[in-house]
Design a protein around this motif. Sequence first.
Motif, PDB file in Angstrom:
ATOM      1  N   LYS A 202      -7.219  88.981 107.882  1.00 33.15           N
ATOM      2  CA  LYS A 202      -8.227  88.008 107.439  1.00 33.15           C
ATOM      3  C   LYS A 202      -7.659  86.602 107.301  1.00 33.15           C
ATOM      4  O   LYS A 202      -8.160  85.787 106.523  1.00 33.15           O
ATOM      5  CB  LYS A 202      -8.864  88.452 106.125  1.00 33.15           C
ATOM      6  CG  LYS A 202      -9.645  89.758 106.240  1.00 33.15           C
ATOM      7  CD  LYS A 202     -10.328  90.119 104.932  1.00 33.15           C
ATOM      8  CE  LYS A 202     -11.155  91.393 105.090  1.00 33.15           C
ATOM      9  NZ  LYS A 202     -11.841  91.776 103.831  1.00 33.15           N
ATOM     10  N   GLY A 203      -6.604  86.296 108.045  1.00 32.28           N
ATOM     11  CA  GLY A 203      -6.012  84.966 108.012  1.00 32.28           C
ATOM     12  C   GLY A 203      -4.905  84.792 106.996  1.00 32.28           C
ATOM     13  O   GLY A 203      -4.269  83.733 106.940  1.00 32.28           O
ATOM     14  N   ILE A 204      -4.640  85.820 106.201  1.00 29.68           N
ATOM     15  CA  ILE A 204      -3.580  85.724 105.188  1.00 29.68           C
ATOM     16  C   ILE A 204      -2.225  85.516 105.847  1.00 29.68           C
ATOM     17  O   ILE A 204      -1.374  84.777 105.331  1.00 29.68           O
ATOM     18  CB  ILE A 204      -3.569  86.991 104.309  1.00 29.68           C
ATOM     19  CG1 ILE A 204      -4.833  87.047 103.443  1.00 29.68           C
ATOM     20  CG2 ILE A 204      -2.326  87.047 103.420  1.00 29.68           C
ATOM     21  CD1 ILE A 204      -5.022  88.361 102.704  1.00 29.68           C
ATOM     22  N   ALA A 213      -4.728  84.450 100.476  1.00 25.07           N
ATOM     23  CA  ALA A 213      -3.837  85.394  99.805  1.00 25.07           C
ATOM     24  C   ALA A 213      -4.131  85.474  98.312  1.00 25.07           C
ATOM     25  O   ALA A 213      -3.875  86.497  97.671  1.00 25.07           O
ATOM     26  CB  ALA A 213      -2.382  84.987 100.035  1.00 25.07           C
ATOM     27  N   ASP A 214      -4.684  84.404  97.766  1.00 24.66           N
ATOM     28  CA  ASP A 214      -5.019  84.390  96.337  1.00 24.66           C
ATOM     29  C   ASP A 214      -6.093  85.411  95.977  1.00 24.66           C
ATOM     30  O   ASP A 214      -6.289  85.730  94.807  1.00 24.66           O
ATOM     31  CB  ASP A 214      -5.500  82.993  95.921  1.00 24.66           C
ATOM     32  CG  ASP A 214      -4.366  81.984  95.871  1.00 24.66           C
ATOM     33  OD1 ASP A 214      -3.197  82.408  95.811  1.00 24.66           O
ATOM     34  OD2 ASP A 214      -4.653  80.782  95.924  1.00 24.66           O
ATOM     35  N   GLN A 224       2.099  89.309  94.906  1.00 22.14           N
ATOM     36  CA  GLN A 224       2.884  90.024  95.908  1.00 22.14           C
ATOM     37  C   GLN A 224       2.709  89.415  97.296  1.00 22.14           C
ATOM     38  O   GLN A 224       3.666  89.322  98.065  1.00 22.14           O
ATOM     39  CB  GLN A 224       2.485  91.508  95.925  1.00 22.14           C
ATOM     40  CG  GLN A 224       2.931  92.284  94.693  1.00 22.14           C
ATOM     41  CD  GLN A 224       2.325  93.669  94.632  1.00 22.14           C
ATOM     42  OE1 GLN A 224       1.174  93.877  95.038  1.00 22.14           O
ATOM     43  NE2 GLN A 224       3.088  94.623  94.121  1.00 22.14           N
ATOM     44  N   LEU A 225       1.496  88.978  97.588  1.00 22.90           N
ATOM     45  CA  LEU A 225       1.247  88.370  98.884  1.00 22.90           C
ATOM     46  C   LEU A 225       1.981  87.041  99.022  1.00 22.90           C
ATOM     47  O   LEU A 225       2.515  86.724 100.090  1.00 22.90           O
ATOM     48  CB  LEU A 225      -0.259  88.159  99.092  1.00 22.90           C
ATOM     49  CG  LEU A 225      -1.078  89.425  99.362  1.00 22.90           C
ATOM     50  CD1 LEU A 225      -2.561  89.089  99.387  1.00 22.90           C
ATOM     51  CD2 LEU A 225      -0.666  90.074 100.677  1.00 22.90           C
ATOM     52  N   ALA A 226       2.003  86.271  97.958  1.00 21.56           N
ATOM     53  CA  ALA A 226       2.710  84.991  97.999  1.00 21.56           C
ATOM     54  C   ALA A 226       4.200  85.207  98.281  1.00 21.56           C
ATOM     55  O   ALA A 226       4.795  84.502  99.103  1.00 21.56           O
ATOM     56  CB  ALA A 226       2.512  84.238  96.683  1.00 21.56           C
ATOM     57  N   ALA A 227       4.786  86.198  97.590  1.00 19.36           N
ATOM     58  CA  ALA A 227       6.204  86.493  97.794  1.00 19.36           C
ATOM     59  C   ALA A 227       6.454  87.034  99.200  1.00 19.36           C
ATOM     60  O   ALA A 227       7.438  86.659  99.858  1.00 19.36           O
ATOM     61  CB  ALA A 227       6.672  87.502  96.750  1.00 19.36           C
ATOM     62  N   LEU A 228       5.554  87.892  99.673  1.00 21.08           N
ATOM     63  CA  LEU A 228       5.725  88.463 101.003  1.00 21.08           C
ATOM     64  C   LEU A 228       5.608  87.392 102.081  1.00 21.08           C
ATOM     65  O   LEU A 228       6.380  87.369 103.045  1.00 21.08           O
ATOM     66  CB  LEU A 228       4.691  89.568 101.236  1.00 21.08           C
ATOM     67  CG  LEU A 228       4.741  90.255 102.606  1.00 21.08           C
ATOM     68  CD1 LEU A 228       6.109  90.890 102.845  1.00 21.08           C
ATOM     69  CD2 LEU A 228       3.637  91.293 102.727  1.00 21.08           C
ATOM     70  N   ARG A 229       4.641  86.489 101.933  1.00 25.49           N
ATOM     71  CA  ARG A 229       4.489  85.412 102.909  1.00 25.49           C
ATOM     72  C   ARG A 229       5.776  84.592 103.011  1.00 25.49           C
ATOM     73  O   ARG A 229       6.215  84.234 104.109  1.00 25.49           O
ATOM     74  CB  ARG A 229       3.309  84.510 102.525  1.00 25.49           C
ATOM     75  CG  ARG A 229       1.948  85.069 102.924  1.00 25.49           C
ATOM     76  CD  ARG A 229       0.810  84.259 102.268  1.00 25.49           C
ATOM     77  NE  ARG A 229       0.988  82.833 102.388  1.00 25.49           N
ATOM     78  CZ  ARG A 229       0.629  82.115 103.460  1.00 25.49           C
ATOM     79  NH1 ARG A 229       0.051  82.708 104.491  1.00 25.49           N
ATOM     80  NH2 ARG A 229       0.830  80.815 103.499  1.00 25.49           N
ATOM     81  N   GLU A 230       6.385  84.308 101.875  1.00 23.94           N
ATOM     82  CA  GLU A 230       7.614  83.522 101.868  1.00 23.94           C
ATOM     83  C   GLU A 230       8.752  84.294 102.536  1.00 23.94           C
ATOM     84  O   GLU A 230       9.530  83.740 103.327  1.00 23.94           O
ATOM     85  CB  GLU A 230       7.999  83.162 100.430  1.00 23.94           C
ATOM     86  CG  GLU A 230       9.211  82.243 100.319  1.00 23.94           C
ATOM     87  CD  GLU A 230       9.018  80.930 101.060  1.00 23.94           C
ATOM     88  OE1 GLU A 230      10.023  80.416 101.609  1.00 23.94           O
ATOM     89  OE2 GLU A 230       7.887  80.420 101.112  1.00 23.94           O
TER      90      GLU A 230
END
Length: 305
Positions: A202-204, A213-214, A224-230
């Motif tokens: 979905k664009g995350i 991601a929020d 968790q998504l923020a950390a994974l994206r980084e």
Amino acid sequence: MKYNQLGQSDLRVSEIGFGCMSIGTEESKALRLVHEALDQGINFLDTADLYDDGRNEELVGKAIRGRRSEVILATKVGNRRLSGQEGWVWDPSKSYIKSAVKDSLRRLGTDYIDLYQLHGGTLDDPIEETVQAFEELKQEGVIRYYGISSIRPKVIQEYISKSNVISVMSQYSILDRRPEEEILPLIAEHGVSLIARGALAKGILTEDGAAKADQGYMEYTPEQLAALRENLRKVSERRHSLHHTALRYPLYHPAVAAIIPGASSVHQLVKNVQEGEGDGLTPEQFSKIQSLSYPGQYDPEHRLK
């Protein structure tokens, strides 16, 4: 653009296809998107009779008029709308499939469909009857091949064991790795290809996906998504983006013939093609991504139906 064999068929599909559900209902915009996809080297277009009450098929049909020979055209069947009722019912009967295909052909403006897919499936289906419908359509030259679109391992197993499906369409991404446990080993064993949808979650899994991601995704929390994206940015290294890594992840598995990201603008479509091209992931990158993300499991409902 790279082209891969779809299952054990003679169809060769662009590894980056186009999920046409996202083109909308405004004709000029929709046609522009499909034309751009073809101009970018995409030859695999996926639609369904369910999308926008058939309007999606109509627009895809108009867009490929005069360019039909350039296209591997896929659509789906099985979800039946009843007059006077909201929503739809599941109908995998032979009579409905053989009736519905005529409507799809008319809307698509063609006399054959390259890949006709069952749009779901349950263990309660009259599978032999359903398969017979597809086989008869093949014999009649109305469809070239058939497959199934499902996330239910047991259903997929039943159809693979009782039919000549060449493909399975299922959600598969870094954030949804469920196919790795059951679906990918099964289809690889039988020479069936996976068509992966949802690679960008979905664009995350794009550079601009922080806000999306929020909202969280499946079992992932926003944190968790923020950390994974980084962490995924670090795995991607300087040469490649998060977007590129996300698109290449499903394509790493040899059973995956194509991914079908959607796009609602020409910019998004071109970006998907540009980011999806180039080097694939190294074994080290793939393993690192697996160590950073959840493997996931199908819930009991998806195992039994």
